[in-house]
Design a protein around this motif. Sequence first.
Motif, PDB file in Angstrom:
ATOM      1  N   ARG A  27       0.823  -1.215   0.000  1.00 13.59           N
ATOM      2  CA  ARG A  27       0.000   0.000   0.000  1.00 13.59           C
ATOM      3  C   ARG A  27       0.856   1.264   0.000  1.00 13.59           C
ATOM      4  NH1 ARG A  27      -4.546  -1.226  -2.394  1.00 13.59           N
ATOM      5  NH2 ARG A  27      -5.845  -2.700  -1.244  1.00 13.59           N
ATOM      6  N   GLU A  28       1.967   1.233   0.701  1.00 19.19           N
ATOM      7  CA  GLU A  28       2.862   2.392   0.705  1.00 19.19           C
ATOM      8  C   GLU A  28       3.423   2.634  -0.697  1.00 19.19           C
ATOM      9  OE1 GLU A  28       7.022   3.908   2.834  1.00 19.19           O
ATOM     10  OE2 GLU A  28       5.851   2.285   3.754  1.00 19.19           O
ATOM     11  N   ALA A  29       3.815   1.549  -1.365  1.00 24.47           N
ATOM     12  CA  ALA A  29       4.339   1.669  -2.727  1.00 24.47           C
ATOM     13  C   ALA A  29       3.260   2.146  -3.699  1.00 24.47           C
ATOM     14  CB  ALA A  29       4.903   0.328  -3.189  1.00 24.47           C
ATOM     15  N   GLU A  30       2.036   1.662  -3.492  1.00 20.06           N
ATOM     16  CA  GLU A  30       0.924   2.075  -4.348  1.00 20.06           C
ATOM     17  C   GLU A  30       0.637   3.565  -4.184  1.00 20.06           C
ATOM     18  OE1 GLU A  30      -3.221  -0.043  -5.226  1.00 20.06           O
ATOM     19  OE2 GLU A  30      -3.239   1.022  -3.312  1.00 20.06           O
ATOM     20  N   GLU A  31       0.644   4.041  -2.945  1.00 23.23           N
ATOM     21  CA  GLU A  31       0.386   5.463  -2.688  1.00 23.23           C
ATOM     22  C   GLU A  31       1.487   6.327  -3.301  1.00 23.23           C
ATOM     23  OE1 GLU A  31      -1.440   8.908  -1.414  1.00 23.23           O
ATOM     24  OE2 GLU A  31      -2.238   6.861  -1.533  1.00 23.23           O
ATOM     25  N   ASP A  32       2.740   5.891  -3.169  1.00 23.64           N
ATOM     26  CA  ASP A  32       3.855   6.630  -3.772  1.00 23.64           C
ATOM     27  C   ASP A  32       3.695   6.696  -5.287  1.00 23.64           C
ATOM     28  OD1 ASP A  32       4.969   7.022  -1.300  1.00 23.64           O
ATOM     29  OD2 ASP A  32       6.492   5.447  -1.507  1.00 23.64           O
ATOM     30  N   LEU A  38      -0.115  11.562 -10.224  1.00 18.83           N
ATOM     31  CA  LEU A  38      -0.915  12.786 -10.128  1.00 18.83           C
ATOM     32  C   LEU A  38      -0.054  14.037 -10.225  1.00 18.83           C
ATOM     33  CD1 LEU A  38      -3.372  11.658  -7.310  1.00 18.83           C
ATOM     34  CD2 LEU A  38      -3.996  12.202  -9.675  1.00 18.83           C
ATOM     35  N   ASP A  39       1.115  14.012  -9.575  1.00 24.08           N
ATOM     36  CA  ASP A  39       2.011  15.172  -9.623  1.00 24.08           C
ATOM     37  C   ASP A  39       2.567  15.392 -11.027  1.00 24.08           C
ATOM     38  OD1 ASP A  39       1.603  15.572  -6.951  1.00 24.08           O
ATOM     39  OD2 ASP A  39       3.511  14.701  -6.311  1.00 24.08           O
ATOM     40  N   THR A  40       2.769  14.294 -11.749  1.00 24.38           N
ATOM     41  CA  THR A  40       3.412  14.382 -13.057  1.00 24.38           C
ATOM     42  C   THR A  40       2.416  14.642 -14.182  1.00 24.38           C
ATOM     43  OG1 THR A  40       5.085  12.807 -12.283  1.00 24.38           O
ATOM     44  CG2 THR A  40       5.011  13.227 -14.651  1.00 24.38           C
ATOM     45  N   TYR A  41       1.268  13.960 -14.124  1.00 29.41           N
ATOM     46  CA  TYR A  41       0.337  14.006 -15.248  1.00 29.41           C
ATOM     47  C   TYR A  41      -1.073  14.478 -14.892  1.00 29.41           C
ATOM     48  CZ  TYR A  41       3.937  11.263 -17.607  1.00 29.41           C
ATOM     49  OH  TYR A  41       5.117  10.827 -18.161  1.00 29.41           O
ATOM     50  N   GLY A  42      -1.394  14.575 -13.609  1.00 29.49           N
ATOM     51  CA  GLY A  42      -2.721  15.006 -13.227  1.00 29.49           C
ATOM     52  C   GLY A  42      -3.732  13.874 -13.233  1.00 29.49           C
ATOM     53  N   LYS A  43      -4.989  14.238 -12.991  1.00 29.22           N
ATOM     54  CA  LYS A  43      -6.058  13.253 -12.824  1.00 29.22           C
ATOM     55  C   LYS A  43      -6.318  12.449 -14.100  1.00 29.22           C
ATOM     56  CE  LYS A  43      -9.253  11.730  -9.885  1.00 29.22           C
ATOM     57  NZ  LYS A  43      -8.947  11.131  -8.587  1.00 29.22           N
ATOM     58  N   ASP A  44      -5.990  12.992 -15.265  1.00 31.89           N
ATOM     59  CA  ASP A  44      -6.206  12.276 -16.529  1.00 31.89           C
ATOM     60  C   ASP A  44      -4.960  11.521 -16.974  1.00 31.89           C
ATOM     61  OD1 ASP A  44      -8.833  13.177 -16.707  1.00 31.89           O
ATOM     62  OD2 ASP A  44      -8.228  15.029 -17.708  1.00 31.89           O
ATOM     63  N   ALA A  45      -4.150  11.114 -16.001  1.00 36.88           N
ATOM     64  CA  ALA A  45      -2.879  10.459 -16.309  1.00 36.88           C
ATOM     65  C   ALA A  45      -3.055   9.189 -17.133  1.00 36.88           C
ATOM     66  CB  ALA A  45      -2.131  10.128 -15.022  1.00 36.88           C
ATOM     67  N   GLU A  53       7.783   5.519 -18.901  1.00 40.73           N
ATOM     68  CA  GLU A  53       8.041   5.666 -17.469  1.00 40.73           C
ATOM     69  C   GLU A  53       6.835   5.235 -16.636  1.00 40.73           C
ATOM     70  OE1 GLU A  53      10.009   8.771 -14.262  1.00 40.73           O
ATOM     71  OE2 GLU A  53       9.320   9.532 -16.209  1.00 40.73           O
ATOM     72  N   VAL A  54       5.622   5.486 -17.148  1.00 41.81           N
ATOM     73  CA  VAL A  54       4.421   5.064 -16.425  1.00 41.81           C
ATOM     74  C   VAL A  54       4.369   3.542 -16.354  1.00 41.81           C
ATOM     75  CG1 VAL A  54       1.897   5.110 -16.356  1.00 41.81           C
ATOM     76  CG2 VAL A  54       3.163   7.142 -17.097  1.00 41.81           C
ATOM     77  N   ILE A  55       4.602   2.891 -17.503  1.00 42.62           N
ATOM     78  CA  ILE A  55       4.580   1.428 -17.547  1.00 42.62           C
ATOM     79  C   ILE A  55       5.665   0.854 -16.638  1.00 42.62           C
ATOM     80  CG2 ILE A  55       4.965  -0.581 -19.033  1.00 42.62           C
ATOM     81  CD1 ILE A  55       3.693   1.041 -21.315  1.00 42.62           C
ATOM     82  N   THR A  56       6.860   1.461 -16.663  1.00 44.26           N
ATOM     83  CA  THR A  56       7.971   0.984 -15.833  1.00 44.26           C
ATOM     84  C   THR A  56       7.617   1.073 -14.352  1.00 44.26           C
ATOM     85  OG1 THR A  56       9.612   1.614 -17.493  1.00 44.26           O
ATOM     86  CG2 THR A  56      10.390   1.345 -15.230  1.00 44.26           C
ATOM     87  N   ARG A  57       7.040   2.198 -13.945  1.00 39.80           N
ATOM     88  CA  ARG A  57       6.696   2.372 -12.531  1.00 39.80           C
ATOM     89  C   ARG A  57       5.532   1.466 -12.118  1.00 39.80           C
ATOM     90  NH1 ARG A  57       8.423   7.368  -9.730  1.00 39.80           N
ATOM     91  NH2 ARG A  57      10.002   8.397 -10.997  1.00 39.80           N
ATOM     92  N   MET A  58       4.586   1.270 -13.017  1.00 41.28           N
ATOM     93  CA  MET A  58       3.500   0.338 -12.731  1.00 41.28           C
ATOM     94  C   MET A  58       4.052  -1.079 -12.562  1.00 41.28           C
ATOM     95  SD  MET A  58       0.185  -0.274 -12.335  1.00 41.28           S
ATOM     96  CE  MET A  58      -0.956   0.830 -13.209  1.00 41.28           C
ATOM     97  N   ASN A  59       4.980  -1.466 -13.434  1.00 41.16           N
ATOM     98  CA  ASN A  59       5.573  -2.803 -13.330  1.00 41.16           C
ATOM     99  C   ASN A  59       6.358  -2.959 -12.027  1.00 41.16           C
ATOM    100  OD1 ASN A  59       4.549  -3.952 -15.657  1.00 41.16           O
ATOM    101  ND2 ASN A  59       6.251  -3.271 -16.937  1.00 41.16           N
ATOM    102  N   LYS A  60       6.988  -1.876 -11.580  1.00 40.88           N
ATOM    103  CA  LYS A  60       7.703  -1.931 -10.304  1.00 40.88           C
ATOM    104  C   LYS A  60       6.724  -2.164  -9.163  1.00 40.88           C
ATOM    105  CE  LYS A  60      11.133  -1.696  -7.456  1.00 40.88           C
ATOM    106  NZ  LYS A  60      12.124  -2.810  -7.399  1.00 40.88           N
TER     107      LYS A  60
END
Length: 244
Positions: A27-32, A38-45, A53-60
Amino acid sequence: DVLKDLPAKRRAQVDMELSAQEMSVYREAEEDFLRWVLDTYGKDAYERAGKAEVITRMNKLREILGIAKVRSVVEHVKSLLDEDEQVVVFGYHRKVLDAIRDALSEHVVVLVAGGATPEAKQRYVEMFNSKQAKVFIGQYDSAGSGLNLVSASHVVLAEMPYSPSTGQQAEDRCHRIGQVNPVVSWWITAVDTDSPTIDMRLWSLLNMKAEVTSAVMDGWAENLNADAGTMTAQLLKEMLNDHK
């Protein structure tokens, strides 16, 4: 016609509750991750989910959940081994697969992941089918197609695949010509009664895709394959909608 002659294949979703510590790490990783999105792309991310980078972070994030699930996966595999069954295990991330192998060190385990030569793959397949090895661990991309593992009739999907066809390919390492027993694929799902995990969201999305062809549990169509960007977009949209 060939499929009609094969023994039955059954999919079983196995709900696993993580420990409080395991869930807290996830949950901590999910919140991060969501805060970064949200900080990078906003609500319509989700509209930019195809970005590398989004796919990479999601995979992480998925890897972190996979590691959190190792204890539960190993318990399930051991319960099958206790029944004198051979077991095939599939996942995406090398850290997850290595952790599962290490936790099963009292058994003979073979592992096929990225970088394995064709010769090594064949040697491990032969070890498994001759019952020298009790557990075959494979990475979806490296071992999910072409290999014949019919000495086993239990397939454990330790990490939820990104597309129906990936899961079916993994199952069909055992459910193929030469198989004489019914095959069961166990989809290990990390569950949380407070809020859906990525596993729970993926299971729902995969079944929605399957329902389009009215093939929910009898075999998912190959043309249902979704690329990583599309699935990431669907996951992100749900996660952001639920984010508080």
